[in-house]
Design a protein around this motif. Sequence first.
Motif, PDB file in Angstrom:
ATOM      1  N   GLY A 199       0.813  -1.212   0.000  1.00  0.00           N
ATOM      2  CA  GLY A 199       0.000   0.000   0.000  1.00  0.00           C
ATOM      3  C   GLY A 199       0.845   1.260   0.000  1.00  0.00           C
ATOM      4  O   GLY A 199       0.589   2.203  -0.762  1.00  0.00           O
ATOM      5  N   LEU A 200       1.872   1.296   0.846  1.00  0.00           N
ATOM      6  CA  LEU A 200       2.724   2.478   0.955  1.00  0.00           C
ATOM      7  C   LEU A 200       3.549   2.709  -0.304  1.00  0.00           C
ATOM      8  O   LEU A 200       3.978   3.833  -0.578  1.00  0.00           O
ATOM      9  N   ALA A 201       3.775   1.641  -1.067  1.00  0.00           N
ATOM     10  CA  ALA A 201       4.555   1.761  -2.304  1.00  0.00           C
ATOM     11  C   ALA A 201       3.805   2.517  -3.393  1.00  0.00           C
ATOM     12  O   ALA A 201       4.387   2.833  -4.441  1.00  0.00           O
ATOM     13  N   SER A 202       2.531   2.858  -3.142  1.00  0.00           N
ATOM     14  CA  SER A 202       1.755   3.600  -4.148  1.00  0.00           C
ATOM     15  C   SER A 202       2.236   5.035  -4.289  1.00  0.00           C
ATOM     16  O   SER A 202       1.886   5.729  -5.242  1.00  0.00           O
ATOM     17  N   GLY A 203       3.031   5.497  -3.306  1.00  0.00           N
ATOM     18  CA  GLY A 203       3.547   6.859  -3.362  1.00  0.00           C
ATOM     19  C   GLY A 203       5.018   6.913  -3.007  1.00  0.00           C
ATOM     20  O   GLY A 203       5.618   5.916  -2.593  1.00  0.00           O
ATOM     21  N   THR A 204       5.609   8.092  -3.151  1.00  0.00           N
ATOM     22  CA  THR A 204       7.030   8.281  -2.829  1.00  0.00           C
ATOM     23  C   THR A 204       7.231   9.515  -1.952  1.00  0.00           C
ATOM     24  O   THR A 204       8.264  10.168  -2.011  1.00  0.00           O
TER      25      THR A 204
END
Length: 528
Positions: free
Chosen positions: A317-322
Amino acid sequence: QTSAMVFNIPQDTRDDLVGRMADHLAAIGFHNYGTTFTNTKQKAEEIEARAFGVAEVASSTTKESWSAGTGGERPVIELIRLYVKKAAELLKAEVIRCGEESTSMDTAGPSDAVGADTDCFDLSSKDREFYTQQRAEQVLAPLLAKGAKFTKVKLSTKSFGIDAAKVVTRAFANIAATLKEVDLSDIIAGRPEDEALKAMQIITEATLGAKITSVDVSDNAFGEKGVRACSAMLQQQTGIESISFMNNGISEQAAAAILELLASPQSLKKFHLHKNMTGDEGTVHIGKLLEKAPHMEDFKMAGSRFTSDGAVTLAKGLASGTSLTKLDLTDNNVNEEGGIALATMLFKQPKMKHLNFEMTSLGPDASAAVASALAAGCPELEYLNLSSCDITPEGVPSVAKAISAMKNLKVLKIAENELGDFGVTQICVALKMSGAPIVELDVSTNELVHAGAVAAARLAAAKVGFTALNLDANYISDEGVEEVKSVLEGAGISAALMSMEENDADMADEVDDDQAASLNAMLDHLKI
């Protein structure tokens, strides 16, 4: 529906208490402070009303019978005692406040604190009070005043029933044009469930006239029912950037409700879920929400009882953003598989500044993977907590190598990892090599005997602005303790050494001959 208020005291008795308290206030002002406290009768009336309100609310929340001949007499007596006790507490607080005000012209405002920040209205205090409608109107008067403008409101530590919640509705409507942030944490404590949920519904719906960017409903222990009580706010406030559900009984069902109801996860930048029982099953729903939140900057899901499966879900889930700058997954059994997945995600978070993985049981390989990802992908990292991660001596070389590349690290907590003298000395050499502006180092509970403690002290002494060194709960010899103190004293930072009350010098062992030469070489490298 609200329960009938059954507590009552004759009005002449209440008036008598008001008169006595007003006389006491006047006398204390004259004899103790040499001044005249103003408006003593008005203050006494307010204190009495608050004390009565506490007893009145208590009468409606108890499960005991109040009928004559059924044991009800004793609870009535207890309510009277509560009424008197609360009045005494409030009178004491008022005396202290008036006294401080009389001795310092700089002392700030009213007893119901609205913070020094005139843009922020804050009711939170140690005084946990049950609000009636009348009391709510008194304390929320600044919000109800004509022309009031506040952007932040905090109602925490006060318990709102339905009637008091309706006053909040009026208050929020009055400041709707400016209101942006609401802290509704801990606002229904001690209320019957139906009343608590209704009050939460009323108060959260009261935000709909404003454009809210930040909401905190933590510490209300309301579970899925409470999440659904917030439905209107979650569905209609489309600009929420920060939301917190800490210590709220966010089970799998409650997590599913958040995913279902939160209308605009794409606007989220901060999401906190500390101290819940979400588990791996609930984490599935949180992970799906994170996939819809590519701008997430600050995510906290500490103490939520998930394991490696949940960690893998969160990493996805967190990998959807940077955009992550802060991540806290403390006190979850992330383990090796979860740690490796999180490391892969962290490598692509260039803005990361604060990472707390304390008590996540990463193990040596995953700890090394996380540290390496941070070193390679997070150049702005300032805070790193890998305490209680089961690093062990086996994992130290890889972790130390990664730390040597962390150029901006200010705080390192790597306690309770069985690193030993050799491991901690390696970490200290790595910190020196990095040139990082370290100001705080925690290597407590790491079976240190001598060299590791001295290495930490020498590192601290060489760093400008160093403030805190934790060596407690080790086995540092008396000679080692003295050398540590001498090094820090020589650098003028004796105060940086934290308490060593739990250090046990009797457990100190001899240094392993195989490591002695290497330890001495590293210590020489750390000499100032």
